[in-house]
Design a protein around this motif. Structure first.
Motif, PDB file in Angstrom:
ATOM      1  N   ARG A  16       0.859  -1.197   0.000  1.00  0.00           N
ATOM      2  CA  ARG A  16       0.000   0.000   0.000  1.00  0.00           C
ATOM      3  C   ARG A  16       0.893   1.244   0.000  1.00  0.00           C
ATOM      4  NH1 ARG A  16      -2.379   0.825   6.188  1.00  0.00           N
ATOM      5  NH2 ARG A  16      -0.578   2.026   6.899  1.00  0.00           N
ATOM      6  N   LEU A  18       3.181   4.518  -0.445  1.00  0.00           N
ATOM      7  CA  LEU A  18       4.245   4.896  -1.365  1.00  0.00           C
ATOM      8  C   LEU A  18       4.918   3.678  -1.982  1.00  0.00           C
ATOM      9  CD1 LEU A  18       5.891   7.852   0.612  1.00  0.00           C
ATOM     10  CD2 LEU A  18       3.967   7.876  -0.996  1.00  0.00           C
ATOM     11  N   ARG A  38       3.741  -8.070   5.451  1.00  0.00           N
ATOM     12  CA  ARG A  38       3.919  -9.038   6.538  1.00  0.00           C
ATOM     13  C   ARG A  38       3.093 -10.290   6.398  1.00  0.00           C
ATOM     14  NH1 ARG A  38       3.756  -4.330  10.840  1.00  0.00           N
ATOM     15  NH2 ARG A  38       2.662  -3.481   9.052  1.00  0.00           N
ATOM     16  N   ASP A  63       8.599  -9.677   8.030  1.00  0.00           N
ATOM     17  CA  ASP A  63       8.557  -8.469   8.854  1.00  0.00           C
ATOM     18  C   ASP A  63       9.962  -7.885   8.847  1.00  0.00           C
ATOM     19  OD1 ASP A  63       8.651  -6.629  10.954  1.00  0.00           O
ATOM     20  OD2 ASP A  63       7.258  -7.781  12.195  1.00  0.00           O
ATOM     21  N   VAL A  64      10.121  -6.670   8.340  1.00  0.00           N
ATOM     22  CA  VAL A  64      11.472  -6.107   8.221  1.00  0.00           C
ATOM     23  C   VAL A  64      12.146  -5.938   9.585  1.00  0.00           C
ATOM     24  CG1 VAL A  64      10.971  -4.902   6.043  1.00  0.00           C
ATOM     25  CG2 VAL A  64      10.772  -3.652   8.221  1.00  0.00           C
ATOM     26  N   ASN A  90      11.545   0.876   1.878  1.00  0.00           N
ATOM     27  CA  ASN A  90      10.401   1.795   1.971  1.00  0.00           C
ATOM     28  C   ASN A  90       9.616   1.644   3.272  1.00  0.00           C
ATOM     29  OD1 ASN A  90       7.977   3.448   0.904  1.00  0.00           O
ATOM     30  ND2 ASN A  90       7.109   1.424   1.333  1.00  0.00           N
ATOM     31  N   GLY A  92       8.144   1.794   6.710  1.00  0.00           N
ATOM     32  CA  GLY A  92       8.460   2.729   7.784  1.00  0.00           C
ATOM     33  C   GLY A  92       7.244   2.930   8.660  1.00  0.00           C
ATOM     34  N   THR A 140      14.302   5.296   2.238  1.00  0.00           N
ATOM     35  CA  THR A 140      13.224   6.276   2.369  1.00  0.00           C
ATOM     36  C   THR A 140      13.465   7.124   3.599  1.00  0.00           C
ATOM     37  OG1 THR A 140      11.742   4.692   1.336  1.00  0.00           O
ATOM     38  CG2 THR A 140      10.733   6.626   2.345  1.00  0.00           C
ATOM     39  N   TYR A 155      10.942   9.136  15.043  1.00  0.00           N
ATOM     40  CA  TYR A 155      10.804   9.260  13.584  1.00  0.00           C
ATOM     41  C   TYR A 155      11.848  10.236  13.039  1.00  0.00           C
ATOM     42  CZ  TYR A 155       8.407   9.443   9.068  1.00  0.00           C
ATOM     43  OH  TYR A 155       8.097   9.345   7.737  1.00  0.00           O
ATOM     44  N   LYS A 159      14.894   9.083  10.586  1.00  0.00           N
ATOM     45  CA  LYS A 159      14.973   9.589   9.211  1.00  0.00           C
ATOM     46  C   LYS A 159      16.220  10.452   9.014  1.00  0.00           C
ATOM     47  CE  LYS A 159      11.220   7.566   7.705  1.00  0.00           C
ATOM     48  NZ  LYS A 159      11.309   6.441   6.751  1.00  0.00           N
ATOM     49  N   GLY A 186       7.818  14.770   1.389  1.00  0.00           N
ATOM     50  CA  GLY A 186       7.122  15.691   2.281  1.00  0.00           C
ATOM     51  C   GLY A 186       5.846  15.012   2.743  1.00  0.00           C
ATOM     52  N   VAL A 188       2.612  13.335   2.149  1.00  0.00           N
ATOM     53  CA  VAL A 188       1.913  12.680   1.049  1.00  0.00           C
ATOM     54  C   VAL A 188       0.692  11.980   1.625  1.00  0.00           C
ATOM     55  CG1 VAL A 188       2.141  11.084  -0.890  1.00  0.00           C
ATOM     56  CG2 VAL A 188       4.165  12.297  -0.031  1.00  0.00           C
ATOM     57  N   THR A 190      -1.214   9.250   2.223  1.00  0.00           N
ATOM     58  CA  THR A 190      -1.265   7.779   2.187  1.00  0.00           C
ATOM     59  C   THR A 190      -1.973   7.307   3.457  1.00  0.00           C
ATOM     60  OG1 THR A 190       0.844   7.552   3.355  1.00  0.00           O
ATOM     61  CG2 THR A 190       0.935   7.625   0.943  1.00  0.00           C
ATOM     62  N   ASN A 193      -0.953   8.549   6.794  1.00  0.00           N
ATOM     63  CA  ASN A 193      -1.303   9.924   7.156  1.00  0.00           C
ATOM     64  C   ASN A 193      -2.809  10.200   7.180  1.00  0.00           C
ATOM     65  OD1 ASN A 193       1.250  10.855   7.621  1.00  0.00           O
ATOM     66  ND2 ASN A 193       1.615  11.403   5.494  1.00  0.00           N
TER      67      ASN A 193
HETATM   68  P1  NAD Z   1       2.019   3.352   4.898  1.00  0.00           P
HETATM   69  O1  NAD Z   1       1.800   3.120   6.360  1.00  0.00           O
HETATM   70  O2  NAD Z   1       0.841   3.724   4.081  1.00  0.00           O
HETATM   71  O3  NAD Z   1       2.735   2.106   4.248  1.00  0.00           O
HETATM   72  C1  NAD Z   1       3.859   1.534   4.877  1.00  0.00           C
HETATM   73  C2  NAD Z   1       3.936   0.107   4.449  1.00  0.00           C
HETATM   74  O4  NAD Z   1       5.001  -0.521   5.190  1.00  0.00           O
HETATM   75  C3  NAD Z   1       2.668  -0.667   4.760  1.00  0.00           C
HETATM   76  O5  NAD Z   1       2.366  -1.498   3.661  1.00  0.00           O
HETATM   77  C4  NAD Z   1       3.051  -1.489   5.981  1.00  0.00           C
HETATM   78  O6  NAD Z   1       2.325  -2.701   6.071  1.00  0.00           O
HETATM   79  C5  NAD Z   1       4.526  -1.734   5.713  1.00  0.00           C
HETATM   80  N1  NAD Z   1       5.245  -2.070   6.927  1.00  0.00           N
HETATM   81  C6  NAD Z   1       5.229  -1.402   8.097  1.00  0.00           C
HETATM   82  N2  NAD Z   1       5.975  -2.055   8.996  1.00  0.00           N
HETATM   83  C7  NAD Z   1       6.459  -3.138   8.359  1.00  0.00           C
HETATM   84  C8  NAD Z   1       7.288  -4.201   8.764  1.00  0.00           C
HETATM   85  N3  NAD Z   1       7.753  -4.274  10.015  1.00  0.00           N
HETATM   86  N4  NAD Z   1       7.616  -5.151   7.859  1.00  0.00           N
HETATM   87  C9  NAD Z   1       7.138  -5.093   6.602  1.00  0.00           C
HETATM   88  N5  NAD Z   1       6.329  -4.122   6.169  1.00  0.00           N
HETATM   89  C10 NAD Z   1       6.003  -3.157   7.046  1.00  0.00           C
HETATM   90  O7  NAD Z   1       3.155   4.459   4.816  1.00  0.00           O
HETATM   91  P2  NAD Z   1       3.618   5.374   3.584  1.00  0.00           P
HETATM   92  O8  NAD Z   1       3.055   6.720   3.790  1.00  0.00           O
HETATM   93  O9  NAD Z   1       3.425   4.669   2.295  1.00  0.00           O
HETATM   94  O10 NAD Z   1       5.178   5.478   3.926  1.00  0.00           O
HETATM   95  C11 NAD Z   1       6.177   4.721   3.246  1.00  0.00           C
HETATM   96  C12 NAD Z   1       7.519   5.254   3.649  1.00  0.00           C
HETATM   97  O11 NAD Z   1       7.611   6.638   3.323  1.00  0.00           O
HETATM   98  C13 NAD Z   1       7.817   5.157   5.144  1.00  0.00           C
HETATM   99  O12 NAD Z   1       9.180   4.863   5.346  1.00  0.00           O
HETATM  100  C14 NAD Z   1       7.513   6.546   5.645  1.00  0.00           C
HETATM  101  O13 NAD Z   1       8.193   6.858   6.826  1.00  0.00           O
HETATM  102  C15 NAD Z   1       7.984   7.373   4.471  1.00  0.00           C
HETATM  103  N6  NAD Z   1       7.398   8.706   4.404  1.00  0.00           N
HETATM  104  C16 NAD Z   1       6.071   8.867   4.169  1.00  0.00           C
HETATM  105  C17 NAD Z   1       5.575  10.146   4.100  1.00  0.00           C
HETATM  106  C18 NAD Z   1       4.132  10.411   3.819  1.00  0.00           C
HETATM  107  O14 NAD Z   1       3.733  11.575   3.892  1.00  0.00           O
HETATM  108  N7  NAD Z   1       3.327   9.435   3.479  1.00  0.00           N
HETATM  109  C19 NAD Z   1       6.408  11.251   4.306  1.00  0.00           C
HETATM  110  C20 NAD Z   1       7.745  11.038   4.557  1.00  0.00           C
HETATM  111  C21 NAD Z   1       8.237   9.752   4.593  1.00  0.00           C
END
Ligand code: NAD
Length: 251
Positions: A16, A18, A38, A63-64, A90, A92, A140, A155, A159, A186, A188, A190, A193
């Motif tokens: 899901r 990003l 996972r 699980d990472v 990715n 996080g 990321t 966080y 980062k 920045g 986004v 998703t 958020n």
């Molecule tokens: P999200 O929560 O929508 O998706 C994160 C994905 O990571 C999910 O599919 C989740 O199941 C998976 N995940 C989480 N923990 C896990 C684990 N232990 N093992 C395997 N998978 C795991 O988040 P996102 O908004 O898509 O963010 C993706 C990345 O971008 C993250 O690193 C986040 O910190 C970074 N980021 C996001 C934003 C934003 O605004 N969305 C901004 C800055 C950075």
């Protein structure tokens, strides 16, 4: 330009958000994308969706935060596909709490997923990339690796450290034809958020604070990932490419 034909990419947390946008974009320019999440059910469902009409996707559940499982997964990808050309760290997580209530185990959990896992996965993938004569590692980061907001110390620290890890790996791996860069999104819209998007005051803060005056879109982050993964980015190394609508450079 910017084709990834024949490349094998492992994208963590790609069912899901990003990661999913990056998976779609990379398959779209010819890569085989290994989807990670996972649960077996989730990864294979999304891999099936990506494979439709292309056949270029598969899944791997781990699980990472389980560093042994993550390291083993890299070996499995290489066994199944013969290579790992692109690793996108990715996955996080976030934890919000006032400092006095910020529990140590929550700090550890965020650092485990956001920093320890990218290190372990990069180390495992780099061995194969060195053997193959090159590769791409994309971490990321976040705009929160450059600036900060209250209640998210783990966080921000994780980062910020991703920027340092990216530089450290870039200088060590460059002689092997491997580039290591990070993307710094920045805000986004998703799943991560959703509570913030639905919070009227926070939503307005993002709009007011961002020169672009809007949230980012997942495909705008995915485009940066395709670029950094491509042959055309071969002289870009150790950088954090901020994709933030200008938030980090505005006062
Ligand atoms: P999200 O929560 O929508 O998706 C994160 C994905 O990571 C999910 O599919 C989740 O199941 C998976 N995940 C989480 N923990 C896990 C684990 N232990 N093992 C395997 N998978 C795991 O988040 P996102 O908004 O898509 O963010 C993706 C990345 O971008 C993250 O690193 C986040 O910190 C970074 N980021 C996001 C934003 C934003 O605004 N969305 C901004 C800055 C950075």
């Amino acid at each position: 330009m910017f084709r990834l034909d024949g490349k094998v990419a492992l994208i963590t947390g790609s069912t899901r958000g990003l990661g999913w946008a990056m998976a779609q974009a990379m398959v779209g320019v010819g890569a085989h994308v290994v989807v990670n999440g996972r649960t077996e059910q989730a990864v294979w469902a999304k891999a099936a969706e990506l494979s439709l009409g292309t056949g270029r996707s598969s899944g791997i559940a781990f699980d990472v935060a389980d560093l042994s499982a993550a390291t083993a997964a890299v070996e499995t990808v290489v066994e199944r596909h013969g290579a790992i050309d692109i690793l996108v760290n990715n996955a996080g997580i976030q934890h919000r709490s006032p400092l006095a209530d910020f529990e140590q185990h929550e700090w550890d959990r965020v650092m485990g997923v956001n920093l320890d896992a990218p290190f372990a996965l990069a180390r495992a993938a780099a061995v194969h990339m060195m053997g193959a004569g090159g590769g791409r590692i994309i971490n990321t980061g976040s705009v929160m690796g450059q600036i900060a907001r209250p209640t998210i110390p783990a966080y921000v620290a994780s980062k910020s450290a991703i920027a340092g890890l990216t530089r450290a790996l870039a200088v060590e791996l460059a002689p092997h034809g491997i580039t290591v860069n990070a993307i710094g999104p920045g805000y986004v819209a998703t799943e991560m958020n959703t509570p913030l998007v639905n919070d009227a005051a926070f939503n307005q803060m993002v709009i007011d604070r961002t020169p672009a005056a809007r949230w980012g879109r997942p495909h705008e982050i995915a485009a940066a990932a395709v670029f950094l993964a491509s042959d055309e980015a071969s002289y870009v190394n150790g950088q954090v490419l901020l994709v933030d609508g200008g938030m980090s450079i505005a006062l």
